[in-house]
Every structure is written in structure tokens, then in C-alpha cells.
Design a protein around this motif. Sequence first.
Motif, short mmCIF file in Angstrom:
data_model
loop_
_atom_site.label_atom_id
_atom_site.label_comp_id
_atom_site.label_asym_id
_atom_site.label_seq_id
_atom_site.Cartn_x
_atom_site.Cartn_y
_atom_site.Cartn_z
N UNK A 258 -34.14 16.71 15.63
CA UNK A 258 -34.35 15.93 16.86
C UNK A 258 -33.06 15.34 17.42
N UNK A 259 -32.20 14.84 16.53
CA UNK A 259 -30.95 14.24 17.02
C UNK A 259 -30.04 15.28 17.66
N UNK A 260 -29.89 16.43 17.00
CA UNK A 260 -29.05 17.50 17.57
C UNK A 260 -29.62 18.01 18.88
N UNK A 261 -30.93 18.16 18.94
CA UNK A 261 -31.57 18.64 20.16
C UNK A 261 -31.31 17.70 21.32
N UNK A 262 -31.37 16.40 21.04
CA UNK A 262 -31.11 15.40 22.09
C UNK A 262 -29.64 15.45 22.52
N UNK A 263 -28.72 15.59 21.58
CA UNK A 263 -27.29 15.62 21.90
C UNK A 263 -26.96 16.86 22.71
N UNK A 264 -27.44 18.01 22.27
CA UNK A 264 -27.09 19.27 22.92
C UNK A 264 -27.71 19.40 24.30
N UNK A 265 -28.97 19.00 24.43
CA UNK A 265 -29.68 19.19 25.69
C UNK A 265 -29.65 17.97 26.59
N UNK A 266 -29.22 16.83 26.07
CA UNK A 266 -29.22 15.58 26.86
C UNK A 266 -30.59 15.31 27.48
N UNK A 267 -31.65 15.54 26.69
CA UNK A 267 -33.00 15.25 27.16
C UNK A 267 -33.65 16.39 27.90
N UNK A 268 -32.91 17.48 28.20
CA UNK A 268 -33.48 18.61 28.91
C UNK A 268 -34.16 19.55 27.92
#
Length: 284
Positions: A258-268
Amino acid sequence: MDEAAIQRLQVLGFSLYEARVYLGLLRHGPQNGNEVAKSAGLPSSKVYSTLKRLASKGIVHSVRVDSSTQYVCVSPAELMHRLRDDYVEPLEYLEKTLPGLAAFELAAEVLTVTGLDAIRENSRFIVGDARNEIYISVWSDDIEHLADALRIAHRRGVRIFGMLYGEEIPVDAGSWLAHSYRQIVSERIGGRMLTLVADGEQALIAHIPRRGDASAVRTRNPVLALITREYLHHDIVLQRAQIAIGFDEWDRWWQGDPDLRTIILSGRTVDKPARARKKKEARR
């Protein structure tokens, strides 16, 4: 009318009207004032003052033919000789003199560069000034403007490590990788970037948004140059790791955190077809 030739003549000190008149005379030979106005595309009210200025510079001459006055231009070879005389000596003098007049050191300055043309010109200079090593990250929209400078740097022995945000790598100079997630990056930053560092000493970081003016910073600050080099270094190493591990496995790893997904996508979010396209592009 050759607009490219007109632009170069303007760079060398011609006005727009002077450049048009010279090319008009060059193409059509001796002409009277009205004929010059037509061949050069000038208002008739401006042609004689333009001819007079060119005559005062020795670039145009008048000749009497029967009862009329016609105008002729000097040959391209003579014009080039005069322009070289006008510009080479001042440039050689300034090249020797100006460094001795500098009263301060620019090493720690952070300079603002505004506009895409200025960003590309500054980038070409940094590439041309490199002695040993260049790290660069560039999008396909901008690589063509740096390609020649990169090839020349490569031929003089500069090592080049590049990351291209594009499908095909058009530069046969150095070691290059194609970025696998350029659409994600483009959405995250709202456009594209151009980042480079030469010899770990001089860096340029540019943001070129989809809308609005492009801007950059250029610096010789050693800390900022180090940060820029480390960013580019890690981006290249990360891309090589993605290739080695495999993009399917890589996607499963970061999308499951979840943390990596948020960092990479910036919520997208990224839909599966888009991910599949990115994998296909990366494997080309």
C-alpha cells in the motif's frame, strides 16, 4: 523566401527587412526599388530606407541602368567573408579577455532558466562542456535537440548514461534505457522533465508542464549536483532491476504494498490494459 536563412541572418545582425532584401536580390538579380519591394515582400514605404542601410554596410550597391537606378547585392562568398571578419575577431578577443574580468565565482549559484528553448540551449552547453561523464534523463520530445551534442560528447570520450522516456532510443551514444512507466510519471508530475548532470559538477533540472511555461534550475552547487547525480543513478539502477526481475513480478510486488502504491501513483489508479501496454513497450 527561405525563413531559416532569414533567421540566421537576423542572428548575425540583419534586421528582418534587410535579410529579405538581401535574399530577394540574391535570387532575382539587379532590380529597381519597386521590384525589390515585390521580391522581398516589403512595404514600398520601407524598401528604400532598407536599401540605404544595406548600402552603407557595403552589402548592396546601386548601379545606373539607362535612366533608372538598380540594386545588386554582394555574393554569398563575400558576405560570409565580411561576417567572419565582423564576428570572429570580437569573439576571439572576448574569449581571451572576459574570464579575466570575472569578479565572482558562479560555483554555488542556482540559476533560474525560463522557457523551453532556453532549457534546451543550456542543456546543450552542459553536454558540450562535459569532460568525463554525463547522466541524463530526457523525454522523446526533447532528445532530438540534444542528440548531436551527445554524439559529439561520446566521440570525445565522455561516458553517457541515459534514461529515455520514449519508445525508441534514437541516440547511438553511450548506454541508454527506456523508462517502463512514463505514463505514470507524466501523470504524477503533470508533464515531463529534463534532468542532467555533467562530471558530478554541473546540473540542470527542468519541469516542462503540459500547460504553462517550462522552467528549470541550473547549478554548480556541489550538493545539488550530487543529489541530481544520485537521482539519475538510482533511476537507471532501478530500471535495470525491473528488467532483471521481470515486469510481471515487479508489478505484483509494488502493487501489493500500500505504501509503495501510494508513492508511485500519488493516489491515482492504473487500469490493467494500461499496465499491459507499459509492459509491452518496455520489452521492445
